[in-house]
Design a protein around this motif. Structure first.
Motif, mmCIF file in Angstrom:
data_model
loop_
_atom_site.group_PDB
_atom_site.id
_atom_site.type_symbol
_atom_site.label_atom_id
_atom_site.label_comp_id
_atom_site.label_asym_id
_atom_site.label_seq_id
_atom_site.Cartn_x
_atom_site.Cartn_y
_atom_site.Cartn_z
ATOM 1 N N GLY A 3 65.979 13.162 -20.977
ATOM 2 C CA GLY A 3 64.839 12.949 -21.837
ATOM 3 C C GLY A 3 63.562 12.837 -21.037
ATOM 4 N N ARG A 4 62.534 12.326 -21.679
ATOM 5 C CA ARG A 4 61.224 12.282 -21.075
ATOM 6 C C ARG A 4 61.065 11.038 -20.219
ATOM 7 N N GLU A 16 56.303 14.446 -19.704
ATOM 8 C CA GLU A 16 57.325 15.252 -19.052
ATOM 9 C C GLU A 16 56.930 15.600 -17.607
ATOM 10 N N SER A 115 57.925 9.299 -31.078
ATOM 11 C CA SER A 115 58.757 10.473 -30.840
ATOM 12 C C SER A 115 59.322 10.471 -29.426
ATOM 13 N N ASP A 119 63.479 9.965 -27.752
ATOM 14 C CA ASP A 119 64.110 10.743 -26.675
ATOM 15 C C ASP A 119 64.668 9.830 -25.589
#
Length: 281
Positions: A3-4, A16, A115, A119
């Motif tokens: 994920g980020r 990212e 959001s 993640d």
């Protein structure tokens, strides 16, 4: 971690593309995590991700508490993290005032931040069902109460950690009430009042919420779901007692086993009175 990632070189933007900055790492690496977390020191990036997760979970979080909880009280390191969030559009900052009129900073997530947090949830061991939320509007008179919710939840999480428990999920009052009435109201429309009441009580039982003698579901300010050292699941219902509370409101919650934290002198006296009546808090 999949994920980020969040936090790192301030010359870069976008979660990212971030990498932990060595200066940040040095500043916070020596701070040991609590016993129930992990054996190795947390990196700056991990601390930043966990701090932002708290902002998304609790909706409103005061800066000082966030710095103490995730950066060992190092406000400079915490400020570097939150400045990155704001720059990337992951969080918003605004000013509140304590009871004495002293200003302090609070943070809420944004839609983009929520959001990103979804993640990150799996990599942090957070339940996939955990809700991350944010607010676009707030009432100034509610800021002190909402900030107190985070303080109380943090104390309860630390208490659980000392016993070897691991927190899986946190639910705020509005999520709990939405889950309960989201089931009872459709039953009311289809089958009537008694069916709605039965469904409401079933939903409350499943969520670990008590029902008072009049049949009303008692909702805490925040509920912490955990797994203890023996692998058993449990829940803690946490309530903030403000000075404007009435004994009639607080008494049933104390009797139901809520962990009650006073926020104000009058509230402390009220809790002391309840204790003197033989009820443990």
């Amino acid at each position: 971690m999949r994920g980020r990632t969040i936090g790192g070189d301030p010359r870069r933007t976008g979660p990212e593309r971030h990498r932990p900055d060595p200066a940040h790492e040095k500043e916070v690496r020596e701070q040991e995590p609590r016993a129930a977390e992990r054996e190795r020191p947390l990196t700056f990036r991990e601390r930043s991700e966990r701090a932002l997760a708290d902002v998304g979970i609790y909706c409103l979080v005061p800066f000082g508490e966030l710095a103490d909880a995730h950066f060992g009280g190092r406000h400079r390191a915490a400020r570097r993290a939150v400045n990155t969030w704001i720059r990337e559009g992951l969080a918003r900052e605004f000013a509140g005032k304590d009871a004495g009129g002293t200003p302090y900073a609070l943070f809420t997530s944004t839609a983009k931040g929520a959001s990103v947090l979804r993640d990150l949830a799996e990599g942090q061991g957070i339940d996939p069902g955990q809700r991350f939320t944010y607010t676009l509007r707030f009432r100034r008179e509610q800021l002190a109460h909402d900030a107190a919710v985070y303080r109380a939840a943090r104390r309860e999480r630390e208490r659980l950690a000392r016993g070897g428990a691991r927190v899986r999920r946190v639910r705020l009052e509005r999520e709990l009430s939405g889950a309960v009435y989201g089931r009872s109201e459709p039953a009311r429309h289809r089958l009537g009042r008694r069916a709605a009441e039965a469904e409401r009580h079933r939903a409350a039982t499943e969520l670990g919420l008590p029902v008072d003698p009049e049949g009303r579901v008692l909702f805490p300010d925040v509920q912490i779901e955990y797994v203890d050292a023996a692998g058993r699941s449990g829940r803690v219902n946490v309530e903030i007692a403000s000075d404007h509370y009435a004994v009639q409101h607080l008494g049933p919650r104390v009797a139901a086993g809520f962990r009650v934290h006073a926020s104000g002198v009058r509230a402390e006296r009220m809790l002391a009175s309840l204790r003197s009546g033989g009820t443990e808090i």
